[in-house]
Design a protein around this motif. Structure first.
Motif, PDB file in Angstrom:
ATOM      1  N   SER A   1     -13.835  25.702 -33.299  1.00 37.88           N
ATOM      2  CA  SER A   1     -14.816  24.850 -33.971  1.00 37.88           C
ATOM      3  C   SER A   1     -15.930  24.442 -33.019  1.00 37.88           C
ATOM      4  O   SER A   1     -15.680  24.181 -31.846  1.00 37.88           O
ATOM      5  CB  SER A   1     -14.129  23.592 -34.514  1.00 37.88           C
ATOM      6  N   GLY A   2     -17.142  24.375 -33.543  1.00 41.60           N
ATOM      7  CA  GLY A   2     -18.251  23.962 -32.692  1.00 41.60           C
ATOM      8  C   GLY A   2     -19.588  24.186 -33.359  1.00 41.60           C
ATOM      9  O   GLY A   2     -19.679  24.300 -34.587  1.00 41.60           O
ATOM     10  N   TRP A   3     -20.618  24.267 -32.526  1.00 44.63           N
ATOM     11  CA  TRP A   3     -21.996  24.337 -33.003  1.00 44.63           C
ATOM     12  C   TRP A   3     -22.797  25.346 -32.185  1.00 44.63           C
ATOM     13  O   TRP A   3     -22.533  25.549 -30.997  1.00 44.63           O
ATOM     14  CB  TRP A   3     -22.670  22.971 -32.871  1.00 44.63           C
ATOM     15  N   ALA A   4     -23.810  25.926 -32.833  1.00 44.18           N
ATOM     16  CA  ALA A   4     -24.838  26.703 -32.140  1.00 44.18           C
ATOM     17  C   ALA A   4     -26.146  25.937 -32.283  1.00 44.18           C
ATOM     18  O   ALA A   4     -26.421  25.365 -33.345  1.00 44.18           O
ATOM     19  CB  ALA A   4     -24.963  28.095 -32.738  1.00 44.18           C
ATOM     20  N   TRP A   5     -26.948  25.948 -31.215  1.00 39.89           N
ATOM     21  CA  TRP A   5     -28.148  25.102 -31.184  1.00 39.89           C
ATOM     22  C   TRP A   5     -29.377  25.860 -30.676  1.00 39.89           C
ATOM     23  O   TRP A   5     -29.284  26.642 -29.724  1.00 39.89           O
ATOM     24  CB  TRP A   5     -27.935  23.935 -30.217  1.00 39.89           C
ATOM     25  N   LEU A   6     -30.515  25.560 -31.268  1.00 40.16           N
ATOM     26  CA  LEU A   6     -31.807  25.857 -30.665  1.00 40.16           C
ATOM     27  C   LEU A   6     -32.254  24.556 -30.021  1.00 40.16           C
ATOM     28  O   LEU A   6     -32.335  23.519 -30.693  1.00 40.16           O
ATOM     29  CB  LEU A   6     -32.826  26.316 -31.707  1.00 40.16           C
ATOM     30  N   THR A   7     -32.527  24.607 -28.735  1.00 40.39           N
ATOM     31  CA  THR A   7     -32.831  23.391 -27.978  1.00 40.39           C
ATOM     32  C   THR A   7     -34.077  23.577 -27.118  1.00 40.39           C
ATOM     33  O   THR A   7     -34.581  24.685 -26.951  1.00 40.39           O
ATOM     34  CB  THR A   7     -31.661  23.030 -27.038  1.00 40.39           C
ATOM     35  N   VAL A   8     -34.514  22.450 -26.570  1.00 37.68           N
ATOM     36  CA  VAL A   8     -35.591  22.455 -25.586  1.00 37.68           C
ATOM     37  C   VAL A   8     -35.019  21.992 -24.253  1.00 37.68           C
ATOM     38  O   VAL A   8     -34.394  20.935 -24.169  1.00 37.68           O
ATOM     39  CB  VAL A   8     -36.751  21.522 -26.001  1.00 37.68           C
ATOM     40  N   GLU A   9     -35.211  22.810 -23.231  1.00 36.54           N
ATOM     41  CA  GLU A   9     -34.783  22.434 -21.886  1.00 36.54           C
ATOM     42  C   GLU A   9     -35.725  21.368 -21.315  1.00 36.54           C
ATOM     43  O   GLU A   9     -36.807  21.129 -21.849  1.00 36.54           O
ATOM     44  CB  GLU A   9     -34.806  23.655 -20.964  1.00 36.54           C
ATOM     45  N   ALA A  10     -35.314  20.774 -20.208  1.00 35.33           N
ATOM     46  CA  ALA A  10     -36.158  19.772 -19.553  1.00 35.33           C
ATOM     47  C   ALA A  10     -37.518  20.356 -19.167  1.00 35.33           C
ATOM     48  O   ALA A  10     -38.529  19.652 -19.132  1.00 35.33           O
ATOM     49  CB  ALA A  10     -35.451  19.225 -18.312  1.00 35.33           C
ATOM     50  N   SER A  11     -37.548  21.664 -18.893  1.00 37.34           N
ATOM     51  CA  SER A  11     -38.794  22.340 -18.511  1.00 37.34           C
ATOM     52  C   SER A  11     -39.732  22.540 -19.699  1.00 37.34           C
ATOM     53  O   SER A  11     -40.896  22.905 -19.532  1.00 37.34           O
ATOM     54  CB  SER A  11     -38.470  23.707 -17.911  1.00 37.34           C
ATOM     55  N   GLY A  12     -39.214  22.332 -20.914  1.00 39.96           N
ATOM     56  CA  GLY A  12     -40.013  22.538 -22.120  1.00 39.96           C
ATOM     57  C   GLY A  12     -39.782  23.885 -22.766  1.00 39.96           C
ATOM     58  O   GLY A  12     -40.331  24.176 -23.835  1.00 39.96           O
ATOM     59  N   LYS A  13     -38.963  24.737 -22.142  1.00 38.15           N
ATOM     60  CA  LYS A  13     -38.689  26.070 -22.675  1.00 38.15           C
ATOM     61  C   LYS A  13     -37.551  26.003 -23.681  1.00 38.15           C
ATOM     62  O   LYS A  13     -36.614  25.215 -23.547  1.00 38.15           O
ATOM     63  CB  LYS A  13     -38.320  27.017 -21.534  1.00 38.15           C
ATOM     64  N   LEU A  14     -37.618  26.855 -24.696  1.00 38.12           N
ATOM     65  CA  LEU A  14     -36.553  26.924 -25.692  1.00 38.12           C
ATOM     66  C   LEU A  14     -35.323  27.620 -25.121  1.00 38.12           C
ATOM     67  O   LEU A  14     -35.439  28.531 -24.302  1.00 38.12           O
ATOM     68  CB  LEU A  14     -37.027  27.687 -26.929  1.00 38.12           C
ATOM     69  N   ALA A  15     -34.169  27.189 -25.590  1.00 34.45           N
ATOM     70  CA  ALA A  15     -32.912  27.814 -25.178  1.00 34.45           C
ATOM     71  C   ALA A  15     -31.902  27.714 -26.308  1.00 34.45           C
ATOM     72  O   ALA A  15     -31.923  26.759 -27.091  1.00 34.45           O
ATOM     73  CB  ALA A  15     -32.357  27.126 -23.925  1.00 34.45           C
ATOM     74  N   ILE A  16     -31.031  28.705 -26.401  1.00 38.05           N
ATOM     75  CA  ILE A  16     -29.928  28.696 -27.349  1.00 38.05           C
ATOM     76  C   ILE A  16     -28.657  28.366 -26.583  1.00 38.05           C
ATOM     77  O   ILE A  16     -28.361  29.004 -25.566  1.00 38.05           O
ATOM     78  CB  ILE A  16     -29.784  30.060 -28.044  1.00 38.05           C
ATOM     79  N   ILE A  17     -27.932  27.351 -27.051  1.00 44.56           N
ATOM     80  CA  ILE A  17     -26.660  27.002 -26.420  1.00 44.56           C
ATOM     81  C   ILE A  17     -25.620  26.771 -27.518  1.00 44.56           C
ATOM     82  O   ILE A  17     -25.960  26.627 -28.689  1.00 44.56           O
ATOM     83  CB  ILE A  17     -26.766  25.745 -25.531  1.00 44.56           C
ATOM     84  N   THR A  18     -24.370  26.743 -27.119  1.00 47.60           N
ATOM     85  CA  THR A  18     -23.291  26.380 -28.037  1.00 47.60           C
ATOM     86  C   THR A  18     -22.512  25.221 -27.444  1.00 47.60           C
ATOM     87  O   THR A  18     -22.510  25.024 -26.221  1.00 47.60           O
ATOM     88  CB  THR A  18     -22.334  27.563 -28.294  1.00 47.60           C
TER      89      THR A  18
END
Length: 199
Positions: free
Chosen positions: A128-145
């Motif tokens: 169980s969990g989640w997949a995410w589209l996020t913004v890093e501290a640098s402002g770049k997009l990243a996909i994490i789970t």
């Protein structure tokens, strides 16, 4: 006291992609339970009771030991699901535009490559969990789970879009066919809301 937010659409509004019965149970039972148990935990600490949900989930490791796990699980559950409901809409799925579109192209090459990478990450979440589209501290997009009800805030990322891949999010309609659920979910993503978060 936190409250269960009302959905901005009816339970059946996302059909045929997400069925009404799943929505009713997911929001009215699962999310409601997270809110109730979060409030129960916060009753034990006036200091933490006064914090916003973003502060709670980003800093739960600093909370008193007796409520730390509850804040992580139930605070995370409340935050994640609230963002999830807001990220869906009937007749969604239209591709993002403007600044978010440009950022996706910069980070992933094009929208199709982003979609492929995100889908692969979501399918690959163990248990169980989640997949995410996020913004890093640098402002770049990243996909994490994240596992369970953890979320990007605890890692210093800003969540833009989250996909719930707990079985309760899809099992009534899709059973063990998580990839089919994910493929259907793309049709109801509210890219306007996601773009507003990014902007």
């Amino acid at each position: 006291m936190f409250e269960l937010p009302k959905l901005p659409y009816s339970f059946d509004a996302l059909e045929p992609y997400i069925d009404a019965k799943t929505m009713e149970i997911h929001q009215g039972k699962h999310h409601a339970a997270y809110v109730a148990k979060l409030n129960e935990a916060l009753d034990k600490s006036a200091e933490w009771e006064a914090k916003k949900i973003e502060e709670i989930v980003a800093n739960y490791d600093k909370a008193p030991e007796e409520i730390k796990t509850a804040l992580r699980n139930h605070g995370g559950g409340h935050f994640n699901h609230t963002l999830f409901w807001e990220s869906l809409r009937p007749a969604g799925g239209v591709r993002p535009s403007g600044k978010l579109q440009l950022a996706i192209v910069e980070a992933f090459g094009d929208f199709d490559k982003f979609k492929e990478t995100f889908t692969k990450s979501a399918v690959g979440v163990f248990g169980s969990g989640w997949a995410w589209l996020t913004v890093e501290a640098s402002g770049k997009l990243a996909i994490i789970t994240t596992p369970n009800q953890d979320n990007p805030l605890t890692r210093g990322f800003k969540p833009l879009l989250g996909l719930d891949v707990w079985e309760h999010a899809y099992y009534l309609k899709y059973q063990n066919r998580r990839p089919e659920y994910i493929d259907a979910w793309w049709n109801v993503v509210n890219w306007e809301t996601v773009s507003e978060r990014f902007n």
